[in-house]
Write a protein that holds these residues in place. Structure first.
Motif, short mmCIF file in Angstrom:
data_model
loop_
_atom_site.label_atom_id
_atom_site.label_comp_id
_atom_site.label_asym_id
_atom_site.label_seq_id
_atom_site.Cartn_x
_atom_site.Cartn_y
_atom_site.Cartn_z
N PRO A 19 0.84 -1.20 0.00
CA PRO A 19 0.00 0.00 0.00
C PRO A 19 0.88 1.24 0.00
O PRO A 19 2.00 1.23 0.51
N THR A 20 0.38 2.33 -0.56
CA THR A 20 1.12 3.59 -0.57
C THR A 20 0.70 4.43 0.62
O THR A 20 -0.40 4.98 0.64
N LEU A 21 1.58 4.52 1.61
CA LEU A 21 1.28 5.27 2.83
C LEU A 21 1.54 6.75 2.64
O LEU A 21 0.94 7.59 3.31
N HIS A 22 2.46 7.07 1.73
CA HIS A 22 2.76 8.46 1.38
C HIS A 22 3.12 8.48 -0.10
O HIS A 22 3.85 7.61 -0.57
N ILE A 146 11.56 6.59 10.22
CA ILE A 146 10.86 7.05 9.02
C ILE A 146 9.65 6.17 8.77
O ILE A 146 8.55 6.66 8.46
N ASP A 147 9.84 4.87 8.92
CA ASP A 147 8.75 3.91 8.71
C ASP A 147 7.60 4.17 9.69
O ASP A 147 6.42 4.14 9.32
N THR A 148 7.93 4.44 10.93
CA THR A 148 6.92 4.72 11.95
C THR A 148 6.13 5.99 11.60
O THR A 148 4.90 6.04 11.73
N GLU A 149 6.84 6.99 11.14
CA GLU A 149 6.19 8.24 10.77
C GLU A 149 5.28 8.06 9.56
O GLU A 149 4.21 8.67 9.47
N LEU A 150 5.69 7.20 8.62
CA LEU A 150 4.86 6.93 7.44
C LEU A 150 3.54 6.26 7.83
O LEU A 150 2.52 6.46 7.16
N LYS A 151 3.55 5.49 8.89
CA LYS A 151 2.34 4.79 9.34
C LYS A 151 1.44 5.68 10.18
O LYS A 151 0.32 5.30 10.50
N HIS A 152 1.95 6.85 10.54
CA HIS A 152 1.15 7.82 11.28
C HIS A 152 0.30 8.61 10.27
O HIS A 152 0.77 8.91 9.17
N PRO A 153 -0.94 8.94 10.61
CA PRO A 153 -1.76 9.73 9.68
C PRO A 153 -1.04 11.02 9.28
O PRO A 153 -0.44 11.69 10.12
N ILE A 154 -1.08 11.36 7.99
CA ILE A 154 -0.39 12.55 7.49
C ILE A 154 -0.99 13.81 8.11
O ILE A 154 -2.21 13.99 8.14
N ASP A 155 -0.11 14.67 8.66
CA ASP A 155 -0.55 15.94 9.21
C ASP A 155 0.48 17.02 8.85
O ASP A 155 1.38 16.78 8.05
N ILE A 156 0.39 18.18 9.46
CA ILE A 156 1.27 19.29 9.08
C ILE A 156 2.73 19.06 9.49
O ILE A 156 3.62 19.76 9.03
#
Length: 298
Positions: A19-22, A146-156
């Motif tokens: 899946p494309t997380l970002h 980086i991987d953990t941040e990619l799995k977090h919902p995108i925000d500012i």
């Protein structure tokens, strides 16, 4: 041979069935992915890629030249590069983790402005980064962030945090490469010794017909990319490869100037300068004197 294009992160994720997380960044753990690996695959990169391989099982080549690529090694690719990946044992899933990011992700960031600092992206052959066990741990820890941040919902905050961690990873790679240049002192010394020998021979026998010696010429002769060759020479000698060449040209010029039968024009031609005035400017810049003044002083 299969050919694959990675012009977008979506293409990367589709290729591996992820899946494309970002839309502009992805982290891949190939040993955790169920995909069908081609025995030989030519990959055209339109994105930045940095891979850590921890096991044997595949070979890489850039053009016709194989990478120095084995266990616990890092290789980096920039947009525009083409790399051939050959799986040597299809029964083994290579343990490999990679970070891929699109150039657009770095727009209007300090990292985007300074990406040229990370010359290892343009290293081409026999130039992989070999990591120690402790360096592998650091590398994977940053990738995990980086991987953990990619799995977090995108925000500012998403972009800033991921870019910061990419920059952190690249800075660690700079440190690791510097360590490698130092620990490969014997190999580096032989490269510089060969460079010096070839340079002297070039100035003596080829400059007249081939023109001024260049860093690119000698990097190619040593089967190294220009960036890697330049860093190697600087680490070993304390001077840039260009400065090293200029020093040898200057030494040869002074030797020729000791022969009064040679005119300045002839010396300029022998050294590979297209125009005598370019030689005069070069000599004065490095000595503070014109060739004729140097002769008179001698």
């Amino acid at each position: 041979m299969k050919e694959t294009r990675f012009d977008s992160i979506q293409q990367v994720n589709d290729y591996y069935g992820l899946p494309t997380l970002h839309p502009l960044v992805t982290v891949l753990h190939l040993d955790r992915i169920n995909y069908t690996a081609a025995e030989k695959n030519k990959v055209h990169y339109g994105v930045y890629g940095i891979w850590l391989k921890e096991t044997k099982g595949c070979n890489l080549s850039y053009g016709r030249t194989p990478y120095d690529f084995d266990v616990q090694t890092v290789t980096s690719f920039e947009p525009g590069q083409t790399v051939t990946v050959e799986i040597t044992d299809l029964s083994i899933r290579p343990k490999c983790v990679g970070l891929l990011f699109h150039p657009d992700f770095l727009r209007r960031t300090n990292l985007g402005k300074n990406i040229h600092r990370y010359e290892f992206f343009s290293y081409s052959s026999t130039e992989a980064l070999h990591l120690s066990e402790s360096e592998v741990i650091v590398f994977k820890q940053v990738l995990d962030m980086i991987d953990t941040e990619l799995k977090h919902p995108i925000d500012i905050h998403t972009r800033e945090l991921i870019v910061s961690n990419i920059e952190l990873l690249l800075n660690y790679c700079l440190r690791f490469y510097d360590r490698q240049f130092i620990t490969r002192e014997e190999i580096n010394h032989s490269v510089v010794k060969n460079f010096d020998k070839m340079l002297r021979e070039y100035i003596k026998n080829k400059a007249l017909t081939e023109g001024l010696p260049t860093v690119n010429y000698f990097a190619d002769k040593c089967c190294l990319s220009t960036g890697y060759f330049g860093q190697l020479v600087k680490t070993e000698t304390g001077r840039t490869a260009k400065d090293f060449i200029n020093a040898r040209l200057l030494s040869a010029a002074k030797e020729y100037l000791n022969d009064d039968s040679l005119s300045v024009n002839i010396i300029a031609e022998r050294l590979g300068f297209e125009y005598p005035q370019h030689f005069v400017r070069f000599f004065k810049h490095h000595t503070g004197k014109t060739p004729n003044d140097f002769r008179k002083a001698g």
